[in-house]
Design an enzyme around this catalytic site. Structure first.
Site, PDB file in Angstrom:
ATOM      1  N   GLU A 182      63.967  53.324  39.537  1.00  0.00           N
ATOM      2  CA  GLU A 182      64.841  52.267  39.017  1.00  0.00           C
ATOM      3  C   GLU A 182      66.290  52.734  38.890  1.00  0.00           C
ATOM      4  OE1 GLU A 182      63.136  50.539  35.494  1.00  0.00           O
ATOM      5  OE2 GLU A 182      61.861  49.256  36.697  1.00  0.00           O
ATOM      6  N   GLU A 267      56.130  48.138  40.431  1.00  0.00           N
ATOM      7  CA  GLU A 267      55.668  47.979  39.044  1.00  0.00           C
ATOM      8  C   GLU A 267      55.673  46.500  38.728  1.00  0.00           C
ATOM      9  OE1 GLU A 267      58.010  50.210  36.202  1.00  0.00           O
ATOM     10  OE2 GLU A 267      58.121  51.917  37.561  1.00  0.00           O
TER      11      GLU A 267
HETATM   12  C1  GAL Z   1      60.088  50.400  34.003  1.00  0.00           C
HETATM   13  C2  GAL Z   1      60.127  51.877  34.320  1.00  0.00           C
HETATM   14  C3  GAL Z   1      58.833  52.532  33.877  1.00  0.00           C
HETATM   15  C4  GAL Z   1      58.520  52.140  32.462  1.00  0.00           C
HETATM   16  C5  GAL Z   1      58.487  50.646  32.344  1.00  0.00           C
HETATM   17  C6  GAL Z   1      58.209  50.134  30.964  1.00  0.00           C
HETATM   18  O1  GAL Z   1      61.339  49.839  34.075  1.00  0.00           O
HETATM   19  O2  GAL Z   1      60.293  52.087  35.689  1.00  0.00           O
HETATM   20  O3  GAL Z   1      58.948  53.912  34.005  1.00  0.00           O
HETATM   21  O4  GAL Z   1      59.504  52.667  31.638  1.00  0.00           O
HETATM   22  O5  GAL Z   1      59.721  50.126  32.690  1.00  0.00           O
HETATM   23  O6  GAL Z   1      57.012  50.582  30.507  1.00  0.00           O
END
Ligand code: GAL
Length: 960
Positions: A182, A267
């Protein structure tokens, strides 16, 4: 077509025409999907962090459970700080053995998306940066020389391991490699940084496609990844209103614009983290429950995504001091699999979708196609078609996803030819879509010898053996269903179980079946040589099915809690799996199958009219856990006493610091500067009192961001000054406490909740611990000594690693360890209350005698009838498995991963209870059985040093 040439390899990563790799498999992709060995492949994946489960045998459990649910991928962050306690020191052994993890993934048959950072975020300390990086210079996540030199150490180590396990070499299942995490800033230095990471990966032998989760960044130009992706958490992370849904952003426009790579969600929300004082993980699981999964995940599928990874599928625990400020020990995440490795309704729902994805390969290549509007306008249909074989997909949900009304509709669907057919055709019936439900209906789908015109039930799976087909459809309990299959001539139909009406339409060659979803109906349809066993279940019946692949083809199993593995050995199917109670085991396997074994033992199986074998399997033996009623207690903060000898402690004598957060004032007090990166830290400040000191202002940085709950408590010459949860406070000094002209001592204990995660502003370097101390009344100088975890960066206990222990006296003395002799401590019972701020250590042992072949997830529970002002650090067998704050919460139950337990023998609990005010103590402590399963899973105890071993090695190294 883009080709990469590395060390004699030629790999094609693009275009429908794939090039052959020198060895192993080809991984290519086009705008539709990944194409593995020429086969369009839908990636249905879930996140799992091995470092949040310190028991390698249990990694296998999680991976098998994921695979059994139809996941074909697992996304893994590799946490730099977890492997590197000190610059130049890297540990990949024991619970850090990622080679072993990747071998397991290969053995289970699940692809890996490897995410080695170097920055990972993930609600972990400093977002995965090691403690030692805090004290270096150089802009993080940039191409600064200092940072580059540091991260290259890690990348060299981890890339070497990942490279050994790539699909492209045929040696493992690593399928994709994510670069950074990110990074939303496309400035020149970040582009150079990204490119340098990519070049490094290639130079280190990474040959699989490089992916990103940079949400529209690094799509082209310097630093671009091969397959860019989009992270999406549509419901955010506030679980305190689990009914509140947000809108769906449906990404179909993005999908249309993609010309080179599939629509990829590295994700997609699989749950949510919870914060100190939050509502707890059951609320997160409710917020992101099965209804959310159906509506939101299916919307991403409707948009044409063929690469979905869910964050998290198994969350695990922030054991030790792994968490970033803000989050507590459990990282359960409200995920499909609980932190205690138990399956939830979310798992069942993902299994329903995951199996369908596997059973309907045309889904990996689809284009959007117009769908007629449902006659019920509250509902919305989206259609997709596979351009090669015409399979159609209808995605049905409420137009407003939050809508909670139960609705029914008819739908016009295209069945070839010009006109559309309104379905269901059976008068008086409809397609039902309840509030917050969603469905994926299929039309024009051919499988085996069958030709499905459409079904208003959802397909879970289908399998074939020669001319024999089996299909499993499902729907919500009590809802109507209609399935139409096409045959050249009227087939014979036998309803074996359930109530199913059939209707043959000679004009359209269609056999229509109408039914209500209720339990499990079974129908055999035969025509000539070909036969179809049609199983139609309600959701509850459907989720009891498990499908596994064997060398002789797929096997379908009904009944148990979990089926892990299947093998065909001669005419026997050998199954392994778990039961939570005695029950049926029904096996649909190759027709020459005569016998079944369950966890290695033959079971009595009888042939059924459904051409299956039916047996019964046993459940687990009952288990009761011991009571914890004999405790020993000892005072654990001698540092408070003015007479305490701190001569061997580190003086805070650093003259300068590369840390940009340093305010150029001396002394430098922050604990990182002295190598104490994790856990509680003691400070002792000596001063010669003038007698005019009226107060002392103490400032500490305990990370008050994000609802964090660090604290410090201070004493003067043994007298309690008070505590401060927010950072800085002036404490009044009672003149009677001062020893004029003599040595006076301020003792300060600081609970540091970890380092912040990092954008690109150096936040992770924010100083921790005590920052300054100034007297009111007189400008008196103080000389400080500091003591954190034993050895600092030179870990006395590398097995348990850098995050396990902090700097409490008991931790330094090894009181948390099995084998420490607490015989001289006072006997105690719990609960205890105390009006003396300080630290008390409680110890007890308990004996487990868990039956062989059972998985009994156990938690340690701390119960306070009313909150008191104390916080506890909980150790089991020397492993720190919990941080509890009585007056903050919410966590009261702390998972004890079975590899940390002695399942047949003695176990030690040690709890350091730090009373932060005059109303402290420790609540009742008990063991809680969270489940009980009969299982073939091996659960070996993780070898770790006991008191004698550690003290011996510490003496040898002669550290304080
Ligand atoms: C995303 C990030 C993850 C984790 C998630 C929230 O933005 O890439 O590593 O932090 O948010 O659980």
């Amino acid at each position: 077509m883009i080709s990469f040439r590395r060390a004699g390899f030629v790999l094609a990563f693009l275009g429908a025409s794939t090039a052959a790799a020198a060895a192993g498999h080809t991984v290519a992709y086009d705008r539709y999907s990944l194409v593995i060995d020429g086969k369009p492949t839908y990636l249905w994946s879930g996140s799992f962090h091995y470092w949040r489960l310190p028991s390698p045998d249990l990694w296998l459990d999680v991976l098998q459970k994921m695979k059994a649910a139809g996941f074909n991928g697992v996304e893994v962050y590799f946490d730099w700080g977890y492997h590197s306690p000190k610059r130049g020191v890297y540990d990949f052994s024991g619970i850090r053995d990622v080679d072993r993890l990747l071998d397991m993934a290969r053995d289970v048959g699940i692809y890996v998306i490897a995410c080695p950072g170097p920055y990972i975020n993930a609600e972990t300390d400093a977002g995965g940066f090691p403690g030692w990086l805090v004290t270096t210079a150089g802009k993080p996540r940039s191409d600064s020389p200092e940072y580059t030199a540091a991260y290259r150490e890690w990348m060299t180590q981890i890339n070497r391991i990942i490279a050994r396990h790539q699909v492209t070499d045929g040696r493992g299942t690593v399928l994709l490699y994510q670069v950074e995490n990110e990074l939303y800033d496309e400035s020149d230095d970040t582009r150079r940084y990204m490119q340098a990471l990519e070049d490094k990966a290639r130079a280190d032998g990474i040959t699989v496609p490089l992916t990103g989760n940079h949400n529209g960044n690094f799509v082209s130009g310097l630093g671009a990844t091969d397959i860019p992706g989009q992270d999406s958490y549509p419901l955010d992370f506030d679980c305190s209103h689990p009914e509140r849904w947000n809108a769906i952003y449906d990404f179909s426009a993005e999908r249309r614009e993609l010309t080179q790579a599939p629509l990829f969600f590295p994700e997609y929300q699989g749950g949510a983290f919870d914060v100190w004082g939050g509502p707890g993980y059951e609320a997160c699981r409710k917020l992101t429950g099965p209804a959310f999964e159906r509506v939101f995940y299916e919307s991403m599928m409707a948009a044409g995504s063929t690469m979905l990874n869910f964050y998290m599928t198994y969350g695990g625990i922030n054991w030790g001091w792994l968490s970033s400020p803000g989050v507590y020990t459990s990282y359960d995440y409200g995920a499909a699999i609980t932190a205690s490795r138990q399956l939830t309704g979310k798992y069942d729902q993902q299994k329903l979708i995951g199996y369908m994805i596997h059973a309907v390969p045309p889904l990996a290549r689809t284009d959007a196609v117009g769908a007629s509007v449902p006659d019920n306008r509250r509902l919305r249909a989206t259609a997709r078609i596979n351009p090669d074989d015409g399979t159609r997909f209808y995605f049905l949900r409420h137009a407003e996803p939050q809508d909670t009304s139960n609705d029914a509709t008819h739908l016009k669907i295209a069945l070839g030819g010009a006109s559309e057919t309104t379905v269901p055709q059976q008068p008086g019936t409809a397609i039902h879509v309840d509030g917050r439900d969603a469905k994926i209906l299929l039309a024009n789908f051919r499988f085996g010898k069958q030709n499905l015109a459409y079904s208003t039930s959802e397909l879970m799976t289908q399998l074939s053996e020669g001319a024999k087909d089996l299909a499993l459809f499902y729907g919500r309990h009590g809802e109507d269903g209609e399935t139409v299959l096409r045959y050249p001539a009227q087939p014979s139909v036998r309803v074996l179980e359930g109530t199913v009406a059939t209707h043959w339409d000679a004009a359209t060659h269609s056999l229509r079946l109408n039914y209500r979803h209720d339990g499990l109906a079974r129908v055999v349809i035969e025509q000539g040589e070909a036969s179809l066993l049609l199983l139609i279940g309600d959701n509850d019946a459907a989720i009891r099915f498990w499908q596994l692949d064997t060398a002789k083809g797929p096997v379908l199993v009904r009944g148990p809690y979990l089926v892990r593995d299947a093998m065909q050995v001669g005419d026997t199917v050998a199954l392994t799996g778990d039961t939570e109670q005695a029950g049926e085991l029904e096996v649909f396997a190759a027709s020459d199958t005569r016998g079944v074994t369950w966890n290695g033992v033959p079971v009595d199986a009888v042939a059924t009219p459904s051409a299956s074998l039916l047996a019964h399997v046993a459940g687990p033996a009952p288990v009761t856990l011991p009571r914890l009623d004999r405790w020993r207690v000892h005072m654990g903060a001698p540092e408070i006493a003015p007479t305490f000898d701190d001569s061997r402690w580190q003086a805070t004598d650093r003259a300068s610091s590369p840390n940009p957060h340093w305010d150029h004032r001396l002394p430098i007090l922050d604990s990182d500067a002295y190598g104490f990166h994790h856990g509680n830290v003691w400070y002792r400040g000596h001063f010669r009192a003038t007698g005019k000191e009226t107060g002392v202002r103490l400032a500490a940085n305990i990370g008050v961001h994000l609802g964090n709950h660090g604290i410090f408590t201070a004493w003067l010459n043994g007298h309690f000054l008070g505590n401060n949860p927010s950072g800085a406070q002036e404490f009044a000094i009672d003149p009677a406490w001062l020893k004029k002209g003599e040595d006076n001592v301020l003792s300060v204990l600081v609970d540091n909740h970890g380092h912040l995660q990092e954008e690109r502003n150096g936040a992770f370097r924010e100083r921790r611990g005590l920052l300054s101390a100034t007297f009111a009344g007189a400008p008196t100088d103080i000389r400080w000594k500091i003591q954190g975890n034993s050895g600092g960066e030179d870990l006395p206990d590398p097995v348990r690693g850098p995050f396990n222990a902090g700097g409490l006296f008991g931790e330094r003395m090894g009181w948390q360890l099995p084998g420490f002799d607490d015989g001289r401590w006072k006997a105690a019972t719990l609960p205890q209350v105390t009006d003396a701020p300080g630290v008390d250590w409680y110890r007890t042992t308990f004996r487990l005698d868990l039956p062989e072949g059972q998985d009994v997830p156990i938690a340690l529970r701390i119960h306070d009838a009313a909150p008191h002002h104390y916080r506890a650090v909980v150790f089991v067998n020397g492993w720190q498995i919990g941080r509890y704050i009585s007056d903050v919460g919410p966590q009261t139950d702390f998972e004890l991963p079975s590899g940390l337990l002695n399942r047949q023998g003695d176990n030690t609990i040690a709890i350091a209870a730090w009373s932060t005010a005059q109303d402290g103590g420790l609540g009742e402590v008990s063991l809680v059985r969270q489940g009980n399963y009969r299982t073939p899973l091996r659960q070996r105890t993780v070898e770790a040093p006991d008191y004698d071993a550690l003290m011996r090695s510490r003496k040898a190294a002669s550290r304080p």
